[in-house]
Design a protein around this motif. Structure first.
Motif, PDB file in Angstrom:
ATOM      1  N   THR A 157      30.576  28.218 -85.779  1.00 16.44           N
ATOM      2  CA  THR A 157      31.622  27.682 -86.652  1.00 16.44           C
ATOM      3  C   THR A 157      31.637  28.385 -88.008  1.00 16.44           C
ATOM      4  OG1 THR A 157      30.168  26.003 -87.621  1.00 16.44           O
ATOM      5  CG2 THR A 157      31.304  25.423 -85.568  1.00 16.44           C
TER       6      THR A 157
ATOM      7  N   VAL B 118      28.227  17.111 -83.532  1.00 15.30           N
ATOM      8  CA  VAL B 118      27.230  16.102 -83.896  1.00 15.30           C
ATOM      9  C   VAL B 118      26.566  15.583 -82.634  1.00 15.30           C
ATOM     10  CG1 VAL B 118      26.812  13.893 -85.038  1.00 15.30           C
ATOM     11  CG2 VAL B 118      28.576  15.437 -85.916  1.00 15.30           C
TER      12      VAL B 118
ATOM     13  N   ASP C  55      36.636  20.537-100.596  1.00 15.59           N
ATOM     14  CA  ASP C  55      37.520  20.169 -99.487  1.00 15.59           C
ATOM     15  C   ASP C  55      37.386  21.173 -98.325  1.00 15.59           C
ATOM     16  OD1 ASP C  55      38.499  17.927-100.757  1.00 15.59           O
ATOM     17  OD2 ASP C  55      40.203  18.982-101.658  1.00 15.59           O
TER      18      ASP C  55
ATOM     19  N   LYS D 283      25.601  11.870 -87.984  1.00 17.92           N
ATOM     20  CA  LYS D 283      26.874  11.974 -88.697  1.00 17.92           C
ATOM     21  C   LYS D 283      26.629  12.382 -90.139  1.00 17.92           C
ATOM     22  CE  LYS D 283      31.151   9.467 -89.688  1.00 17.92           C
ATOM     23  NZ  LYS D 283      31.877   8.178 -89.567  1.00 17.92           N
TER      24      LYS D 283
ATOM     25  N   LEU E 116      32.746  21.523 -92.279  1.00 12.58           N
ATOM     26  CA  LEU E 116      31.666  20.663 -91.792  1.00 12.58           C
ATOM     27  C   LEU E 116      32.129  19.789 -90.634  1.00 12.58           C
ATOM     28  CD1 LEU E 116      28.778  19.496 -92.219  1.00 12.58           C
ATOM     29  CD2 LEU E 116      29.830  17.826 -93.793  1.00 12.58           C
ATOM     30  N   LYS E 117      33.377  19.344 -90.683  1.00 14.42           N
ATOM     31  CA  LYS E 117      33.906  18.448 -89.647  1.00 14.42           C
ATOM     32  C   LYS E 117      34.013  19.148 -88.284  1.00 14.42           C
ATOM     33  CE  LYS E 117      36.504  15.382 -92.729  1.00 14.42           C
ATOM     34  NZ  LYS E 117      37.837  14.908 -93.169  1.00 14.42           N
ATOM     35  N   LYS E 118      33.998  20.455 -88.280  1.00 12.46           N
ATOM     36  CA  LYS E 118      34.064  21.207 -87.018  1.00 12.46           C
ATOM     37  C   LYS E 118      32.693  21.424 -86.380  1.00 12.46           C
ATOM     38  CE  LYS E 118      38.212  23.703 -88.483  1.00 12.46           C
ATOM     39  NZ  LYS E 118      38.800  25.038 -88.770  1.00 12.46           N
TER      40      LYS E 118
ATOM     41  N   ARG F 242      29.456  17.077-100.399  1.00 13.49           N
ATOM     42  CA  ARG F 242      30.330  17.442-101.514  1.00 13.49           C
ATOM     43  C   ARG F 242      29.494  17.842-102.728  1.00 13.49           C
ATOM     44  NH1 ARG F 242      35.713  16.587-101.086  1.00 13.49           N
ATOM     45  NH2 ARG F 242      36.404  15.364 -99.268  1.00 13.49           N
TER      46      ARG F 242
ATOM     47  N   ILE G  42      34.028  20.601 -96.630  1.00 15.27           N
ATOM     48  CA  ILE G  42      34.003  19.420 -95.763  1.00 15.27           C
ATOM     49  C   ILE G  42      34.831  19.658 -94.499  1.00 15.27           C
ATOM     50  CG2 ILE G  42      34.667  16.985 -95.570  1.00 15.27           C
ATOM     51  CD1 ILE G  42      32.147  17.543 -97.227  1.00 15.27           C
ATOM     52  N   ASN G  43      35.965  20.329 -94.632  1.00 18.58           N
ATOM     53  CA  ASN G  43      36.787  20.637 -93.447  1.00 18.58           C
ATOM     54  C   ASN G  43      36.006  21.496 -92.451  1.00 18.58           C
ATOM     55  OD1 ASN G  43      39.055  19.209 -94.252  1.00 18.58           O
ATOM     56  ND2 ASN G  43      39.948  20.955 -95.356  1.00 18.58           N
TER      57      ASN G  43
ATOM     58  N   GLU H  53      29.305  12.774 -96.120  1.00 17.89           N
ATOM     59  CA  GLU H  53      30.242  13.659 -96.800  1.00 17.89           C
ATOM     60  C   GLU H  53      29.993  13.746 -98.299  1.00 17.89           C
ATOM     61  OE1 GLU H  53      34.334  13.199 -95.969  1.00 17.89           O
ATOM     62  OE2 GLU H  53      34.082  13.179 -93.786  1.00 17.89           O
TER      63      GLU H  53
END
Length: 261
Positions: A44, A133, A122, A104, A128-130, A111, A125-126, A107
Motif C-alpha cells: 500500500t 487489519v 488527511d 483497528k 492508513l485506511k487502505k 494524526r 489517514i486515507n 486515527e
C-alpha cells in the motif's frame, strides 16, 4: 545460487498472489542483493510514501529489526515479516511483506504522528485506511505459512529440475547402451555364421582327407582342429547371446521405469 536459474518465476508469482489475495497481506520475494524476484503483491501507499519506505515499502520492511520468527512490529506500528528463503543450507533470498495492522487504528494517534512527521494528516489517514487489519496471531500464522510454502516450493522445483537433468542424462546413456548391444548382436550373429561355415569346411576337409588315405592324414588333423575350434566358437557366441539378452531385458525394464515416471 539464483532462483531464476532453475525456477519458473511465474509459478512463484501465482503462489504469492494467491497468498496475498487470501490474507490481505503484502508479499514479495527478494534476492540476496535486495532486488525483486517477483512483482510486489498488495503493498500500500502507506508504507511506500509515509513510513520512510521506498519501492512499495519493501526496503523499509526488509531493514526493520525482526524477532526469531521473522515477524515483527515495524516503526509505524504495523506488523511485517522478513523470512529467509533457503535452498538446503544456502540462503538465496527473503520473503518480505505483511504491512498489516494487528488492531483497528487509533486515527487520532496517527494524526499526531503525521503532524510530527510534517505530513498532511488527511492524506496520511486515507492511506492508513487502505492498510489491512487483522490480529497478531493471524498475521504471524499467515507469515509463517507463506515462508514454509515458498521454501518448500523452491526446494521441490530445484530438486525436480536437478534430478530431471540427471534422469535425462541417464536416459541418454541407456539409449547409448542399447545401441551398443544391438551392434554386439549383429556382430555376434555374423561370427556365429562364420563359425558354422568353418564347421562345414572342416567336415568337407575331413571327408576329402579320408578319401586321400595316408596322404591326407596331416590334413585330417588340421581339419579336426578346425572343427573343434568352430564348435568352441559357437558355444562362446551362444553364451554371448544369452548374456546380451539378459542385459537387454534389464535395460528395457530400467528404461520403462523412466518412461512411466
Amino acid at each position: 545460487m539464483n532462483i531464476r536459474d532453475f525456477l519458473d518465476v511465474s509459478k512463484l508469482q501465482e503462489l504469492q498472489d494467491s497468498f496475498s489475495d487470501a490474507t490481505g497481506l503484502a508479499a514479495v520475494l527478494i534476492d540476496n542483493k535486495g532486488e525483486k524476484i517477483t512483482k510486489a503483491s498488495n503493498f500500500t501507499d502507506f508504507c511506500a510514501k509515509y513510513t520512510q519506505g521506498s519501492d512499495e515499502g519493501i526496503r523499509c520492511c526488509s531493514k526493520c529489526i525482526n524477532d526469531n520468527s521473522g515477524v515483527y512490529y515495524c516503526h509505524a506500528g504495523l506488523m511485517a515479516f522478513s523470512i529467509d528463503v533457503m535452498l538446503g543450507s544456502e540462503k538465496i533470498g527473503k520473503a518480505v511483506g505483511g504491512q498489516a495492522l494487528p488492531r483497528k487504528a487509533d486515527e487520532e494517534q496517527f494524526r499526531k504522528t503525521a503532524a510530527e512527521l510534517g505530513l498532511d494528516s488527511d492524506s496520511y489517514i486515507n492511506a492508513l485506511k487502505k492498510v489491512p487489519v487483522s490480529n497478531e496471531k493471524s498475521i504471524r500464522a499467515a507469515a509463517g505459512l507463506f515462508g514454509q510454502m515458498v521454501n518448500m516450493f523452491i526446494n521441490l522445483e530445484y530438486s525436480h529440475n536437478s534430478n530431471g537433468g540427471k534422469l535425462g542424462q541417464l536416459q541418454d546413456e541407456i539409449n547409448h547402451a542399447t545401441n551398443i548391444i544391438q551392434k554386439i548382436n549383429t556382430n555376434t550373429s555374423s561370427l556365429k555364421s562364420i563359425a558354422n561355415k568353418q564347421k562345414m569346411l572342416s567336415l568337407n576337409a575331413s571327408i576329402e582327407a579320408a578319401r586321400s588315405g595316408e596322404a591326407g592324414v596331416g590334413f585330417a588333423v588340421v581339419a579336426k582342429s578346425m572343427g573343434e575350434l568352430s564348435s568352441q566358437s559357437a558355444t562362446i557366441y551362444g553364451d554371448i547371446e544369452k548374456s546380451v539378452i539378459e542385459v537387454t531385458d534389464s535395460i528395457e525394464k530400467l528404461a520403462s521405469l523412466f518412461e512411466n515416471s
